[in-house]
Write an enzyme that holds these catalytic residues in place. Structure first.
Site, mmCIF file in Angstrom:
data_model
loop_
_atom_site.group_PDB
_atom_site.id
_atom_site.type_symbol
_atom_site.label_atom_id
_atom_site.label_comp_id
_atom_site.label_asym_id
_atom_site.label_seq_id
_atom_site.Cartn_x
_atom_site.Cartn_y
_atom_site.Cartn_z
ATOM 1 N N LYS A 1 -13.195 66.377 -0.446
ATOM 2 C CA LYS A 1 -12.497 65.844 0.727
ATOM 3 C C LYS A 1 -11.853 64.482 0.424
ATOM 4 O O LYS A 1 -12.169 63.835 -0.588
ATOM 5 C CB LYS A 1 -13.489 65.744 1.887
ATOM 6 N N TYR B 1 -10.674 75.478 9.405
ATOM 7 C CA TYR B 1 -11.700 75.080 10.380
ATOM 8 C C TYR B 1 -11.531 75.803 11.711
ATOM 9 O O TYR B 1 -11.911 75.278 12.754
ATOM 10 C CB TYR B 1 -11.659 73.565 10.572
HETATM 11 P P1 IDP Z 1 -20.311 72.477 6.633
HETATM 12 O O1 IDP Z 1 -19.137 71.683 6.117
HETATM 13 O O2 IDP Z 1 -21.613 71.994 6.072
HETATM 14 O O3 IDP Z 1 -20.116 73.964 6.502
HETATM 15 P P2 IDP Z 1 -19.725 72.819 9.467
HETATM 16 O O4 IDP Z 1 -20.752 72.894 10.542
HETATM 17 O O5 IDP Z 1 -19.004 74.069 9.111
HETATM 18 O O6 IDP Z 1 -20.430 72.155 8.189
HETATM 19 O O7 IDP Z 1 -18.689 71.714 9.916
HETATM 20 C C1 IDP Z 1 -17.459 71.574 9.217
HETATM 21 C C2 IDP Z 1 -17.175 70.105 9.046
HETATM 22 O O8 IDP Z 1 -16.962 69.517 10.320
HETATM 23 C C3 IDP Z 1 -18.330 69.302 8.439
HETATM 24 O O9 IDP Z 1 -18.342 69.349 7.025
HETATM 25 C C4 IDP Z 1 -18.029 67.913 8.969
HETATM 26 O O10 IDP Z 1 -16.988 67.303 8.196
HETATM 27 C C5 IDP Z 1 -17.494 68.206 10.347
HETATM 28 N N1 IDP Z 1 -18.536 68.144 11.361
HETATM 29 C C6 IDP Z 1 -19.460 69.097 11.666
HETATM 30 N N2 IDP Z 1 -20.275 68.709 12.664
HETATM 31 C C7 IDP Z 1 -19.858 67.467 13.011
HETATM 32 C C8 IDP Z 1 -20.309 66.511 13.986
HETATM 33 O O11 IDP Z 1 -21.252 66.743 14.757
HETATM 34 N N3 IDP Z 1 -19.626 65.332 14.040
HETATM 35 C C9 IDP Z 1 -18.574 65.041 13.226
HETATM 36 N N4 IDP Z 1 -18.118 65.921 12.301
HETATM 37 C C10 IDP Z 1 -18.759 67.105 12.189
#
Ligand code: IDP
Ligand code: MG
Length: 134
Positions: free
Chosen positions: A10, A50
């Site tokens: 990223k 996303y």
């Molecule tokens: P992952 O990247 O571990 O698969 P996901 O739940 O798919 O996690 O979320 C995608 C991305 O969204 C995360 O990597 C993070 O950058 C962001 N994200 C997820 N949950 C939150 C949150 O509660 N606050 C801020 N950003 C979040």
């Protein structure tokens, strides 16, 4: 079983100069780099990657962040590559990620958590097609 997955360094980690050290984690674990490209995501690519998070409170900030600078897009292959990549990454919140994981060693906050990796074989196929074509 041999699998293919998609991983992406990223903008925070690219700006911090961690590309080489992060790629080394994947190589050291035996994953094979099939494709590699540095570039800035289009808004369409970011939204495609996303799509499952559309409508969530952090979605707009996430799209702004992931398009804020260059990322490193990668296709990785190897035995159990999808799960192996996720294990090497560590959990979503770097504060909960153990030392030795990529997020544990290079990240601090969930909003800028260093690395993306596909969460299933199906997501991997979709994400590889999105970023590199099929
Ligand atoms: P992952 O990247 O571990 O698969 P996901 O739940 O798919 O996690 O979320 C995608 C991305 O969204 C995360 O990597 C993070 O950058 C962001 N994200 C997820 N949950 C939150 C949150 O509660 N606050 C801020 N950003 C979040
Ligand atoms: Mg995810």
């Amino acid at each position: 079983m041999k699998e293919t997955t998609y991983a992406m360094i990223k903008p925070d980690a690219v700006a911090a100069g961690k590309i080489g050290r992060i790629i080394s984690r994947f190589e050291d674990a035996g994953l094979c780099i099939e494709r590699l490209e540095l570039g800035v995501l289009t808004r369409e690519q970011a939204e495609g990657n996303y799509q499952e998070h559309r409508g969530k409170p952090f979605y707009d900030d996430l799209i702004a962040f992931i398009t804020s600078g260059p990322v490193v897009k990668m296709v990785l292959s190897g035995e159990g590559a999808v799960g192996k990549c996720r294990t090497l990454m560590g959990p979503t919140n770097p504060a909960e990620a153990a030392p030795g994981t990529i997020r544990g060693d290079f990240g601090l906050i969930t909003d800028a958590n260093v690395i993306h990796g596909s969460d299933s074989v199906e997501s991997a196929a979709r994400e590889v097609a999105l970023f590199f074509g099929s």
